[in-house]
Design an enzyme around this catalytic site. Structure first.
Site, PDB file in Angstrom:
ATOM      1  N   PRO A  99     108.538   1.020 -58.351  1.00 22.63           N
ATOM      2  CA  PRO A  99     107.566   2.020 -58.822  1.00 22.63           C
ATOM      3  C   PRO A  99     106.493   2.314 -57.778  1.00 22.63           C
ATOM      4  CG  PRO A  99     108.017   0.406 -60.539  1.00 22.63           C
ATOM      5  CD  PRO A  99     108.727  -0.084 -59.306  1.00 22.63           C
TER       6      PRO A  99
ATOM      7  N   ALA B  30     119.618  -1.829 -55.463  1.00 21.62           N
ATOM      8  CA  ALA B  30     118.248  -1.651 -55.966  1.00 21.62           C
ATOM      9  C   ALA B  30     117.240  -1.950 -54.867  1.00 21.62           C
ATOM     10  CB  ALA B  30     118.018  -2.547 -57.180  1.00 21.62           C
TER      11      ALA B  30
ATOM     12  N   GLY C 138     123.158  36.384 -61.381  1.00 19.77           N
ATOM     13  CA  GLY C 138     122.205  37.023 -62.303  1.00 19.77           C
ATOM     14  C   GLY C 138     121.820  36.072 -63.419  1.00 19.77           C
TER      15      GLY C 138
ATOM     16  N   GLU D 233     125.962   5.839 -45.855  1.00 13.71           N
ATOM     17  CA  GLU D 233     125.448   6.455 -47.087  1.00 13.71           C
ATOM     18  C   GLU D 233     125.040   7.906 -46.828  1.00 13.71           C
ATOM     19  OE1 GLU D 233     121.922   4.642 -48.740  1.00 13.71           O
ATOM     20  OE2 GLU D 233     121.672   6.231 -50.215  1.00 13.71           O
TER      21      GLU D 233
HETATM   22  C1  LIG Z   1     118.567  10.309 -59.304  1.00 15.43           C
HETATM   23  C2  LIG Z   1     118.061   9.275 -58.348  1.00 15.43           C
HETATM   24  C3  LIG Z   1     118.887   8.233 -57.991  1.00 15.43           C
HETATM   25  C4  LIG Z   1     118.433   7.223 -57.135  1.00 15.43           C
HETATM   26  N1  LIG Z   1     119.230   6.143 -56.869  1.00 15.43           N
HETATM   27  C5  LIG Z   1     118.699   5.078 -56.210  1.00 15.43           C
HETATM   28  C6  LIG Z   1     119.432   3.858 -56.080  1.00 15.43           C
HETATM   29  O1  LIG Z   1     120.591   3.743 -56.514  1.00 15.43           O
HETATM   30  N2  LIG Z   1     118.840   2.810 -55.453  1.00 15.43           N
HETATM   31  C7  LIG Z   1     117.573   2.887 -54.951  1.00 15.43           C
HETATM   32  O2  LIG Z   1     117.090   1.902 -54.410  1.00 15.43           O
HETATM   33  N3  LIG Z   1     116.842   4.033 -55.052  1.00 15.43           N
HETATM   34  C8  LIG Z   1     117.372   5.116 -55.686  1.00 15.43           C
HETATM   35  N4  LIG Z   1     116.647   6.269 -55.811  1.00 15.43           N
HETATM   36  C9  LIG Z   1     115.311   6.338 -55.255  1.00 15.43           C
HETATM   37  C10 LIG Z   1     115.202   7.181 -53.995  1.00 15.43           C
HETATM   38  O3  LIG Z   1     115.864   6.550 -52.921  1.00 15.43           O
HETATM   39  C11 LIG Z   1     113.703   7.381 -53.734  1.00 15.43           C
HETATM   40  O4  LIG Z   1     113.223   8.255 -54.760  1.00 15.43           O
HETATM   41  C12 LIG Z   1     113.407   7.950 -52.376  1.00 15.43           C
HETATM   42  O5  LIG Z   1     113.704   7.005 -51.374  1.00 15.43           O
HETATM   43  C13 LIG Z   1     111.922   8.353 -52.222  1.00 15.43           C
HETATM   44  O6  LIG Z   1     111.075   7.332 -52.643  1.00 15.43           O
HETATM   45  P1  LIG Z   1     109.899   7.651 -53.701  1.00 15.43           P
HETATM   46  O7  LIG Z   1     110.518   8.350 -54.863  1.00 15.43           O
HETATM   47  O8  LIG Z   1     109.152   6.415 -53.971  1.00 15.43           O
HETATM   48  O9  LIG Z   1     108.979   8.699 -52.985  1.00 15.43           O
HETATM   49  P2  LIG Z   1     107.734   8.341 -51.947  1.00 15.43           P
HETATM   50  O10 LIG Z   1     108.198   7.308 -51.039  1.00 15.43           O
HETATM   51  O11 LIG Z   1     106.568   8.046 -52.858  1.00 15.43           O
HETATM   52  O12 LIG Z   1     107.565   9.712 -51.255  1.00 15.43           O
HETATM   53  C14 LIG Z   1     106.820  10.821 -51.832  1.00 15.43           C
HETATM   54  C15 LIG Z   1     106.719  11.925 -50.790  1.00 15.43           C
HETATM   55  O13 LIG Z   1     106.023  11.434 -49.640  1.00 15.43           O
HETATM   56  C16 LIG Z   1     106.798  11.662 -48.494  1.00 15.43           C
HETATM   57  N5  LIG Z   1     106.576  10.611 -47.489  1.00 15.43           N
HETATM   58  C17 LIG Z   1     106.589   9.264 -47.670  1.00 15.43           C
HETATM   59  N6  LIG Z   1     106.381   8.650 -46.500  1.00 15.43           N
HETATM   60  C18 LIG Z   1     106.244   9.605 -45.553  1.00 15.43           C
HETATM   61  C19 LIG Z   1     106.020   9.616 -44.148  1.00 15.43           C
HETATM   62  N7  LIG Z   1     105.936   8.489 -43.435  1.00 15.43           N
HETATM   63  N8  LIG Z   1     105.907  10.808 -43.516  1.00 15.43           N
HETATM   64  C20 LIG Z   1     106.003  11.968 -44.198  1.00 15.43           C
HETATM   65  N9  LIG Z   1     106.245  12.040 -45.530  1.00 15.43           N
HETATM   66  C21 LIG Z   1     106.352  10.872 -46.189  1.00 15.43           C
HETATM   67  C22 LIG Z   1     108.235  11.655 -48.983  1.00 15.43           C
HETATM   68  O14 LIG Z   1     109.112  12.305 -48.051  1.00 15.43           O
HETATM   69  C23 LIG Z   1     108.105  12.382 -50.289  1.00 15.43           C
HETATM   70  O15 LIG Z   1     108.092  13.772 -50.050  1.00 15.43           O
HETATM   71  C24 LIG Z   1     117.119   7.294 -56.608  1.00 15.43           C
HETATM   72  C25 LIG Z   1     116.285   8.390 -56.957  1.00 15.43           C
HETATM   73  C26 LIG Z   1     116.734   9.347 -57.828  1.00 15.43           C
HETATM   74  C27 LIG Z   1     115.788  10.452 -58.219  1.00 15.43           C
END
Ligand SMILES: Cc1cc2nc3c(=O)[nH]c(=O)nc-3n(C[C@H](O)[C@H](O)[C@H](O)COP(=O)(O)OP(=O)(O)OC[C@H]3O[C@@H](n4cnc5c(N)ncnc54)[C@H](O)[C@@H]3O)c2cc1C
Length: 383
Positions: free
Chosen positions: A129, A125, A341, A244
């Site tokens: 959010p 984890a 299709g 990973e």
């Molecule tokens: C099905 C699923 C399983 C997951 N499992 C895990 C888990 O087991 N453990 C865990 O800890 N997390 C988990 N995650 C979370 C996942 O690792 C994150 O969603 C991911 O790291 C992106 O973080 P965020 O969603 O907060 O997006 P954000 O960090 O808010 O990013 C939003 C957008 O901004 C872009 N962005 C952010 N910073 C930059 C930058 N410096 N330059 C350019 N673009 C940028 C990103 O590339 C993205 O396009 C999971 C997510 C999903 C959907």
């Protein structure tokens, strides 16, 4: 060509994994995807078959193998037809490596051995959010109080969040503005007062894998559950990423291969304008492109994995391999839907699920944009 660097032990494990998947996963994959979960005793059976810790040391019940043993199992699980099951079953692969790298013998015995046997589930984890890409901004607080830490905060999108017995959790032990230098990893155990998980989050793909929020409300965690030194968590998280991301890349290659297999079968059988659609040149060429993209990604991932096995610093190469494999998988699964299709848009069709499941890999394990940042920073400069 991922098998370019395989020896007999990899081939034997591939055969074991294929037999396991044929018997224990493939016949049920569709039902589990629709139900949004897989049975918990699947992990026990996978553990008994040696599929949960092929790269972990034998001293904790693992197979003692190298990175290719892990990739072999990842590929075989994809062929089971439920990427969600593969990801749920595989959440240990991101959770346990920090314990193996930095944990004490007692921690390994307590947290690793039962997960490798399949009797306990582990999750990692990090994401909150407020954001996942910027790991240094983790806000979940852990304040030392005697021989415990008092943890408060929230995590989200955690794979196996609802099932996990042990959650390897990134917490802030330093000052609020300490950035990456103030993070630690704590194992938070199910049943600890103040630790709860939310209901399964509803997702685009990976339906059989449970993904939840986690809540820590003044949760008292024994200081003995600290992994490595206090404030050293960021480095442990970063060290974990190579393995990973190689697993994700191999999973994407396997998904592309599966989409090609299903599409080849379809174009041999489907007819239009009085002939099989596979006889149209445009469709043959599209399949040739799909095969080329899959082969390119497969070869590249194999070479990077081999450099990782030799102990080279592959930080930038792994990021490139992940992006290349994700891009190949997106291209191939999209084309597979197109060549099916209307059937390709139907839930009964395997490529529909592969297309949905593929979308996550450009986001999870570090987004494509973050991989590009890593490549920019760490790739050797061209002269
Ligand atoms: C099905 C699923 C399983 C997951 N499992 C895990 C888990 O087991 N453990 C865990 O800890 N997390 C988990 N995650 C979370 C996942 O690792 C994150 O969603 C991911 O790291 C992106 O973080 P965020 O969603 O907060 O997006 P954000 O960090 O808010 O990013 C939003 C957008 O901004 C872009 N962005 C952010 N910073 C930059 C930058 N410096 N330059 C350019 N673009 C940028 C990103 O590339 C993205 O396009 C999971 C997510 C999903 C959907």
């Amino acid at each position: 060509m991922l098998d370019l660097f395989h020896d007999d032990s990899h081939r034997a494990l591939a055969a074991t994994a294929a037999r396991f998947v044929d018997t224990n996963i493939r016949p049920y994959a569709e039902a589990w995807e629709e139900a949004g979960s897989f049975p918990s005793d699947l992990a026990v059976r996978a553990g008994a078959a040696g599929l949960l810790g092929p790269t972990y040391p034998e001293s904790v019940g693992g197979g003692g193998g190298d990175v290719f043993h892990g990739l072999v199992v990842a590929e075989a699980l994809v062929r089971g037809g439920s990427v969600g099951t593969a990801m749920g079953l595989g959440s240990h692969a991101i959770a346990l490596p920090p314990i193996l790298a930095l944990g004490t013998d007692a921690q390994k015995e307590r947290f690793v051995r039962p997960v490798v046997a399949g009797t306990r589930v582990a999750a990692l984890a990090i994401t909150e959010p407020s954001g996942g890409s910027d790991v240094a901004r983790v806000r979940t607080r852990a304040v030392r109080d005697g021989d415990h830490y008092v943890v408060s905060g929230q995590k989200t999108y955690i794979t196996s969040g609802g099932r996990a017995d042990y959650v390897v959790t990134a917490v802030r032990t330093g000052a609020p503005d300490s950035g990456h230098a103030g993070l630690s990893l704590l194992v938070i155990e199910r049943g600890t007062p103040g630790f709860t998980s939310g209901p399964p989050l509803r997702k685009m793909g990976w339906w059989a894998s449970d993904t939840t929020e986690l809540f820590f409300d003044d949760c008292r965690v024994p200081a003995a559950n600290l992994i490595g030194a206090e404030n050293f968590g960021f480095y442990a998280i970063m060290a974990n990423f190579a393995q990973e991301r190689l697993l994700i890349a191999a999973t994407c290659v396997a998904m592309a291969a599966e989409a090609i297999r299903l599409t080849e079968r379809h174009v041999r059988e489907r007819e239009a304008f009085g002939r099989r659609i596979g006889d149209f040149q445009v469709i043959r060429h599209r399949l040739a492109e799909m095969r080329t993209r899959e082969a390119e990604a497969r070869s590249f991932v194999a070479v990077v994995a081999e450099r990782h096995r030799r102990g080279e610093d592959v930080t930038a190469w792994v990021a490139m391999a992940k992006n290349a494999a994700v891009s190949a998988c997106s291209f191939v699964t999209d084309a597979a839907v197109q060549l099916h299709g209307g059937l390709g848009y139907m839930r009964e069709c395997g490529v529909e699920r592969l297309y949905r499941d593929a979308r996550l890999f450009a986001i999870g394990g570090g987004t494509t944009e973050i991989m590009n940042e890593i490549i920019h920073r760490f790739a050797p400069t061209s002269r």
